[in-house]
Design a protein around this motif. Structure first.
Motif, PDB file in Angstrom:
ATOM      1  N   PRO A 139       0.840  -1.198   0.000  1.00 16.76           N
ATOM      2  CA  PRO A 139       0.000   0.000   0.000  1.00 16.76           C
ATOM      3  C   PRO A 139       0.879   1.253   0.000  1.00 16.76           C
ATOM      4  CG  PRO A 139       0.115  -0.951   2.196  1.00 16.76           C
ATOM      5  CD  PRO A 139       0.931  -1.831   1.302  1.00 16.76           C
ATOM      6  N   ILE A 140       0.861   1.978  -1.111  1.00 17.39           N
ATOM      7  CA  ILE A 140       1.736   3.137  -1.257  1.00 17.39           C
ATOM      8  C   ILE A 140       0.912   4.321  -1.740  1.00 17.39           C
ATOM      9  CG2 ILE A 140       3.735   4.087  -2.456  1.00 17.39           C
ATOM     10  CD1 ILE A 140       4.709   1.158  -2.760  1.00 17.39           C
ATOM     11  N   GLU A 141       0.870   5.369  -0.917  1.00 17.71           N
ATOM     12  CA  GLU A 141       0.201   6.623  -1.274  1.00 17.71           C
ATOM     13  C   GLU A 141      -1.203   6.414  -1.831  1.00 17.71           C
ATOM     14  OE1 GLU A 141       2.947   8.483  -4.003  1.00 17.71           O
ATOM     15  OE2 GLU A 141       4.136   9.301  -2.370  1.00 17.71           O
ATOM     16  N   GLY A 142      -2.003   5.611  -1.153  1.00 21.38           N
ATOM     17  CA  GLY A 142      -3.390   5.407  -1.562  1.00 21.38           C
ATOM     18  C   GLY A 142      -3.581   4.530  -2.781  1.00 21.38           C
ATOM     19  N   ARG A 143      -2.539   3.847  -3.231  1.00 21.32           N
ATOM     20  CA  ARG A 143      -2.680   2.928  -4.359  1.00 21.32           C
ATOM     21  C   ARG A 143      -1.952   1.636  -4.028  1.00 21.32           C
ATOM     22  NH1 ARG A 143       1.828   3.332  -8.300  1.00 21.32           N
ATOM     23  NH2 ARG A 143       3.439   4.515  -7.243  1.00 21.32           N
ATOM     24  N   ASP A 144      -2.369   0.579  -4.673  1.00 19.02           N
ATOM     25  CA  ASP A 144      -1.719  -0.710  -4.457  1.00 19.02           C
ATOM     26  C   ASP A 144      -0.628  -0.911  -5.492  1.00 19.02           C
ATOM     27  OD1 ASP A 144      -3.357  -1.343  -2.350  1.00 19.02           O
ATOM     28  OD2 ASP A 144      -4.774  -2.471  -3.550  1.00 19.02           O
ATOM     29  N   VAL A 145       0.514  -1.373  -5.030  1.00 12.29           N
ATOM     30  CA  VAL A 145       1.654  -1.663  -5.901  1.00 12.29           C
ATOM     31  C   VAL A 145       1.962  -3.142  -5.784  1.00 12.29           C
ATOM     32  CG1 VAL A 145       4.127  -1.248  -6.255  1.00 12.29           C
ATOM     33  CG2 VAL A 145       2.597   0.664  -5.752  1.00 12.29           C
ATOM     34  N   GLY A 146       2.106  -3.790  -6.918  1.00 11.15           N
ATOM     35  CA  GLY A 146       2.381  -5.217  -6.929  1.00 11.15           C
ATOM     36  C   GLY A 146       3.857  -5.536  -6.823  1.00 11.15           C
ATOM     37  N   LEU A 147       4.132  -6.807  -6.561  1.00  4.15           N
ATOM     38  CA  LEU A 147       5.492  -7.333  -6.615  1.00  4.15           C
ATOM     39  C   LEU A 147       5.521  -8.370  -7.726  1.00  4.15           C
ATOM     40  CD1 LEU A 147       6.846  -8.040  -3.003  1.00  4.15           C
ATOM     41  CD2 LEU A 147       7.642  -6.357  -4.643  1.00  4.15           C
ATOM     42  N   LEU A 148       6.369  -8.156  -8.717  1.00  2.00           N
ATOM     43  CA  LEU A 148       6.555  -9.140  -9.780  1.00  2.00           C
ATOM     44  C   LEU A 148       7.810  -9.937  -9.458  1.00  2.00           C
ATOM     45  CD1 LEU A 148       5.840  -7.461 -13.259  1.00  2.00           C
ATOM     46  CD2 LEU A 148       4.562  -9.268 -12.114  1.00  2.00           C
TER      47      LEU A 148
END
Length: 195
Positions: A139-148
């Protein structure tokens, strides 16, 4: 990219995994922007456990670059054993170079242009979103970031996955046949009964 945005990515990693054992800085060749590469080394106790003896090396900041198709992501690779400083440095350099690819990166993609220094015997790699396996997002700055996750494959393994109608299931079939994605010294999976 702003330092505060990059710091927010690092903060999300710390919340998810704890403090990294090593943090390296790299400049991206194409944009000149800075990223961080975080290394999580196995503890002495983990080194005694064959399944826990893994070094995780991940990017922080690539999710802020326009290099992904779909969900913004960071790269991660797991390597069996305790990586030395030179190996972590080489992976950091490889991650920075990957940002210059003219092709966008995507989940379940097979890439012949992703060679990693610790996996020199492998000619291709598969990208696998952690969300499918671990239901994980940063969870980063109100958005979801994935891990590839970058999984090095031998060319026959990559061809098997590419020929499948369901790449995720094909990858799981390789895992069930003994693919140990963290092992740079592993042998190719016997595809005889899978084809």
């Amino acid at each position: 990219m702003s330092e505060s945005r990059l710091d927010s990515v690092v903060t999300a990693y710390v919340a998810a995994f704890g403090q990294p054992d090593r943090t390296l800085r790299r400049s991206l060749p194409a944009s000149g922007d800075e990223i961080r590469v975080l290394a999580y080394l196995p503890s002495e106790e983990d080194q005694e456990d064959p399944d826990g003896n893994v070094t995780q090396v991940s990017t922080a900041g690539l999710s802020l670059q326009p290099i992904f198709n779909g969900v913004a992501c960071e790269f991660t690779v797991d390597v069996r054993g305790l990586l030395d400083d030179d190996s972590v440095e080489a992976l950091a350099d490889a991650f920075a170079e990957m940002s210059s690819s003219p092709r966008l990166f995507d989940n379940l993609q097979i890439r012949a242009d992703l060679t990693l220094p610790t996996f020199r015997r492998f000619t291709t790699a598969m990208l696998i979103d952690w969300n499918a396996t671990y239901e994980f997002r940063l969870p980063i700055e109100g958005r979801d970031v994935g891990l590839l996750r970058i999984v090095p494959l031998f060319s026959a393994e990559a061809a098997f996955v590419e020929a499948s109608d369901d790449r995720r299931m094909a990858y799981l079939a390789l895992v069930s046949r003994g693919l140990r994605a963290t092992d740079p010294d592993r042998e190719p999976v016997n595809l005889g009964s899978l084809g």
